[in-house]
Design an enzyme around this catalytic site. Structure first.
Site, short mmCIF file in Angstrom:
data_model
loop_
_atom_site.label_atom_id
_atom_site.label_comp_id
_atom_site.label_asym_id
_atom_site.label_seq_id
_atom_site.Cartn_x
_atom_site.Cartn_y
_atom_site.Cartn_z
N PRO A 1 0.82 -1.22 0.00
CG PRO A 1 -0.77 -1.56 1.64
CD PRO A 1 0.57 -2.06 1.17
CB CYS A 2 0.30 4.42 -1.68
SG CYS A 2 1.00 6.01 -2.00
CD GLN A 3 1.32 2.01 5.00
OE1 GLN A 3 2.17 1.20 4.69
NE2 GLN A 3 0.68 1.96 6.16
CG HIS B 1 1.26 9.30 -1.44
ND1 HIS B 1 2.06 9.12 -0.34
CD2 HIS B 1 -0.01 9.19 -0.98
CE1 HIS B 1 1.31 8.91 0.73
NE2 HIS B 1 0.05 8.94 0.36
#
Length: 409
Positions: free
Chosen positions: A146-148, A193
């Site tokens: 996931p993108c964090q 992001h």
């Protein structure tokens, strides 16, 4: 001005996957000419012109050559964040062998075990697993982390700064296994992001643990035998002691549509199997009955537009996924974890209902024999989260090509 025949600037940008400034430039250059409303000077586009341009995009810059590459050796994969197996099945179809798969979702793990009893499924939080037993025994580590966002301790982000994120555990596994190549996949949004800092941090961490990152690419699933407008960012790391280029898979000219997904043809040798699926509430079905194939909320009568959209009717943006009915002759829009979310509607072309589970799976190019465990909602979630199988297969061929060249040296 915006009717069934015309699209706004925002709607056109959304449908073509371009930003508004690109469309303004195309207007100046005469590539896609807008019609201006006299009083407001707003740009509008003929729907027919936009659809014609989109069809042109589908068939340009493609390759007629396949990516198929037969493995010279028995190449092994360790897959992290495996989900319901979309990437793993694709890699298997390409000729790679999964030695272990980690996944935290119990229903996805059950799906993996039910379909591949011989696979070593490591169920649970990746933080609880070590991977040193695979050191030197695995050729590629893959994972859809996931993108964090990270916390930045200094100018150059290090592995320790990423603790608590799932990318940290992906990088930790890569460090423990030390494969020649690692492949991460993510949503396109990772590019921007935290203003690009998240991706920069990931590249910095892979550099710290001994991997050079190939220039990142976003692969469009429609270019890789997937009947769906889905995009995945691919992050490739090559171990620093290896002086060998990695080449992304070549895109294909052929673009498959929803008809190819659900009917007998080149992709599948039979019509889609009958299966269960979600249903619309009565009023929603009555409204969506009025939307034509390839249409959306703008195609409804004005009073129903206002009823269905509520306060969103007066807001900007195209919102082209709302009340969207897919056409037979176009690829599906990106599937989500729920087939009837208002913002990302995916209505069947002929029947006023969401896609069934098996239709969902076809759009993601899963084999018909791949069964999903859990409730209907859990099955949709697993399929919607998956990497399209055929995209995984093409990436698998590119890995095999790299490994063949590596081990011939």
């Amino acid at each position: 001005m915006v009717t069934n025949e015309f699209l706004s600037l925002a709607e056109t940008a959304e449908l073509l996957g371009k930003n508004k400034e690109t469309l303004r430039r195309w207007d100046r250059e005469g590539k896609l000419v807008a019609i201006r409303e006299p009083l407001s000077n707003y740009r509008f586009y003929k729907r027919a012109d936009v659809e014609k341009m989109f069809e042109g995009f589908l068939n340009e810059n493609g390759s007629v050559e396949g990516n198929f590459t037969s493995p010279d050796n028995d190449y092994k994969v360790l897959e992290l964040f495996a989900g319901a197996g979309g990437l793993a099945v694709g890699m298997e179809k390409a000729g790679l062998k999964c030695v272990a798969l980690n996944e935290i979702d119990k229903f996805a793990c059950q799906t993996l075990r039910n379909n591949r009893p011989n696979w070593n499924v490591l169920e649970g939080d990746i933080k609880d697993f070590g991977f040193t037993e695979y050191h030197g025994k695995v050729d590629v580590v893959t994972g859809g982390f996931p993108c964090q966002a990270f916390s930045y301790a200094g100018k150059k982000l290090g592995l320790a700064d990423a603790r608590g994120t799932l990318f940290y555990d992906f990088a930790r596994a890569v460090k423990e296994v030390n494969p020649p190549i690692c492949i991460g996949e993510n949503v396109r949004g990772l590019l921007n992001h935290d203003n690009g800092k998240t991706l920069e941090g990931m590249i910095s961490i892979l550099d710290e643990i001994g991997y050079n990152v190939v220039p990142v690419q976003v692969l469009k699933a429609i270019n890789f035998n997937v009947p769906q407008k889905r995009e995945r960012l691919i992050l490739v790391g090559i171990r620093k002691d290896i002086d060998l280029d990695y080449q992304y898979p070549n895109p294909y000219n052929k673009i498959y549509t929803l008809k190819d997904a659900l009917k007998k043809g080149e992709l599948y040798d039979s019509d889609v199997p009958v299966s269960g699926g979600a249903k619309y509430p009565k009023r929603k079905a009555e409204i969506l009955d009025l939307v034509p194939p390839k249409g959306y909320w703008r195609d409804l009568p004005l009073d129903l537009q206002k009823e269905y959209m509520g306060g969103s009717f007066f807001l900007g943006g195209g919102k082209t996924g709302i009340a969207r009915r897919i056409g037979w002759d176009e690829p599906s829009l990106t599937l989500t974890c729920s087939p009837a979310q208002k913002q990302t509607e995916r209505c069947h072309p002929d029947e006023t209902r969401p896609f069934t589970v098996r239709e969902y799976a076809r759009v993601q190019t899963f084999p018909d024999e791949w069964e999903f465990a859990g409730s209907l909602a859990q099955q949709y979630k697993q399929i919607g989260n998956a990497v399209p199988v055929n995209l995984g297969k093409e990436v698998g061929y590119s890995i095999i090509k790299f490994l063949n060249a590596l081990y011939k040296r």
